[in-house]
Design a protein around this motif. Structure first.
Motif, short mmCIF file in Angstrom:
data_model
loop_
_atom_site.label_atom_id
_atom_site.label_comp_id
_atom_site.label_asym_id
_atom_site.label_seq_id
_atom_site.Cartn_x
_atom_site.Cartn_y
_atom_site.Cartn_z
N ALA A 35 1.01 -1.04 0.34
CA ALA A 35 -0.55 -0.07 0.34
C ALA A 35 0.43 1.37 0.26
O ALA A 35 2.21 1.32 0.51
N PRO A 36 0.78 2.19 -0.95
CA PRO A 36 0.97 3.83 -0.66
C PRO A 36 1.17 4.36 0.91
O PRO A 36 0.42 4.96 0.78
N ILE A 37 1.79 3.78 1.51
CA ILE A 37 1.58 4.72 2.77
C ILE A 37 2.75 5.41 2.77
O ILE A 37 4.26 5.70 3.14
N GLY A 38 2.55 7.06 3.17
CA GLY A 38 4.51 8.23 3.12
C GLY A 38 3.98 8.74 5.06
O GLY A 38 3.02 8.23 5.84
N LEU A 39 5.01 9.40 5.12
CA LEU A 39 4.92 9.61 6.53
C LEU A 39 5.42 11.83 5.92
O LEU A 39 6.07 11.98 5.67
N HIS A 50 1.37 16.00 2.19
CA HIS A 50 3.16 15.53 2.76
C HIS A 50 3.04 16.51 4.30
O HIS A 50 4.77 16.55 4.87
N LEU A 51 2.57 18.05 3.90
CA LEU A 51 2.81 18.68 4.30
C LEU A 51 2.28 18.59 5.46
O LEU A 51 0.98 18.08 5.90
N ASN A 52 3.31 18.85 7.37
CA ASN A 52 2.62 19.41 8.61
C ASN A 52 3.14 20.28 8.95
O ASN A 52 4.71 19.99 9.56
N GLY A 53 1.96 20.62 9.38
CA GLY A 53 2.31 22.00 10.48
C GLY A 53 2.74 21.81 12.37
O GLY A 53 3.09 22.33 12.61
N SER A 54 2.00 20.69 12.27
CA SER A 54 2.02 20.48 13.02
C SER A 54 2.81 19.89 14.08
O SER A 54 3.50 19.54 15.71
N GLY A 55 4.48 19.45 13.57
CA GLY A 55 5.09 18.69 13.54
C GLY A 55 4.88 17.38 14.31
O GLY A 55 6.26 16.70 15.29
N GLU A 56 3.62 16.47 14.12
CA GLU A 56 3.40 15.27 14.54
C GLU A 56 3.19 14.02 13.66
O GLU A 56 2.67 14.28 13.38
N HIS A 57 4.36 13.49 12.99
CA HIS A 57 4.51 12.63 11.74
C HIS A 57 3.84 11.64 11.98
O HIS A 57 4.21 10.99 13.11
N VAL A 58 2.69 11.36 11.31
CA VAL A 58 2.19 10.40 10.93
C VAL A 58 2.01 9.61 9.95
O VAL A 58 2.26 10.65 9.00
N ASP A 59 1.81 8.94 9.71
CA ASP A 59 1.40 7.62 8.63
C ASP A 59 0.09 7.88 7.73
O ASP A 59 -1.08 8.60 8.48
N ILE A 60 0.58 7.94 6.51
CA ILE A 60 -0.50 8.63 5.83
C ILE A 60 -0.75 7.45 4.41
O ILE A 60 0.28 7.17 3.96
N LEU A 61 -1.75 7.15 4.30
CA LEU A 61 -2.75 5.96 3.20
C LEU A 61 -3.03 6.76 2.32
O LEU A 61 -3.74 8.08 1.73
N LEU A 62 -2.60 7.22 1.04
CA LEU A 62 -2.43 7.79 -0.30
C LEU A 62 -3.54 7.02 -1.14
O LEU A 62 -3.51 5.87 -1.09
#
Length: 260
Positions: free
Chosen positions: A6-10, A109-121
């Motif tokens: 699966a195409p999962i990014g951070l 993939h932009l993340n202004g919270s600083g809490e990096h999580v996995d995302i499924l595209l």
């Protein structure tokens, strides 16, 4: 060709790095020519001069090239492909459609919270075809946001994001302290604390996008009237990417909502 996984990014690209004026100019210049000079070595780019620029370049290569391909900076640092939205970029300039796909991927993939999580595209691109019964897919149960646009064009606003209604319901179930305007949360994710950035929030996705039989979206830049007046509003975006999250990652990604 279907992906094996699966195409999962951070989700960890800093909005401050991505929307920096110099980095945006370097990004546009890269899109206008081939990405690789010779011997899998990247063409010269100002993005290599700073840590923030290299982060942008890292996500750019991940979005553009497939997971079995890598390229190198002149100093030998490797940059790895991952999603494969523009594999031919190594030998020629990006097409307009490829620009939109790579942009939508980077916006997600932009993340202004600083809490990096996995995302499924997810979307209609062949790079996002994967076995739906794969084990990782079942963990991603909350539809998040949909992004589209073209970061390779000049202009104050080059990207758009809409919120999927499923996310609104999920946040409401988890927290009583979410802001009334959930669009503020979505823009915080894309823009961080920057006073201005190149993203615009266009409302709930079901009011600005239409779906085909597979659930893939064609989206517009205005809410409510977009799908109805499409001929008057310029081109629609078929190059859209929606993301799905684990339920445990919703609040870390949207820290503007507190716990119950």
């Amino acid at each position: 060709m279907r992906r094996g996984v699966a195409p999962i990014g951070l989700n960890g690209l800093s909005p401050r790095d991505f929307w920096a004026t110099d980095n945006r100019a370097a990004l546009r210049a890269l899109g206008a020519a081939r990405l690789v000079a010779a011997g899998d070595v990247l063409v010269a780019t100002p993005l290599l001069a700073t840590a923030g620029g290299r982060s942008v370049l890292d996500h750019l290569v991940r979005c553009a090239l497939p997971f079995n391909q890598l390229v190198y900076a002149p100093d030998g640092e490797a940059f790895y492909g991952e999603f494969g939205f523009a594999p031919a970029w190594t030998g020629r300039a990006l097409s307009p459609s490829e620009q939109r796909w790579v942009s939508a991927c980077m916006f997600q993939h932009l993340n202004g919270s600083g809490e990096h999580v996995d995302i499924l595209l997810d979307g209609r691109h062949p790079a996002l075809e994967f076995p739906r019964d794969a084990e990782p897919f079942s963990e991603f149960v909350v539809e998040d946001a949909t992004t589209y646009g073209n970061a390779f064009l000049p202009g104050a606003i080059v990207g758009f994001t809409c919120i999927n209604p499923n996310l609104t319901a999920a946040l409401s179930a988890l927290s009583l302290s979410c802001p009334l305007d959930l669009g503020l949360l979505v823009l915080e994710r894309s823009c961080g604390v920057l006073p201005t950035c190149g993203m615009a929030f266009v409302g709930p996705c079901n009011l600005v996008c239409s779906k085909d039989a597979a659930g893939d979206q064609t989206c517009h830049t205005l809410p409510l009237v977009g799908p109805l007046l499409a001929p008057l509003l310029g081109p629609a975006y078929t190059e859209t990417i929606r993301t799905e999250l684990r339920d445990s990652d919703i609040l870390p990604l949207y820290p503007g909502c507190g716990l119950l």
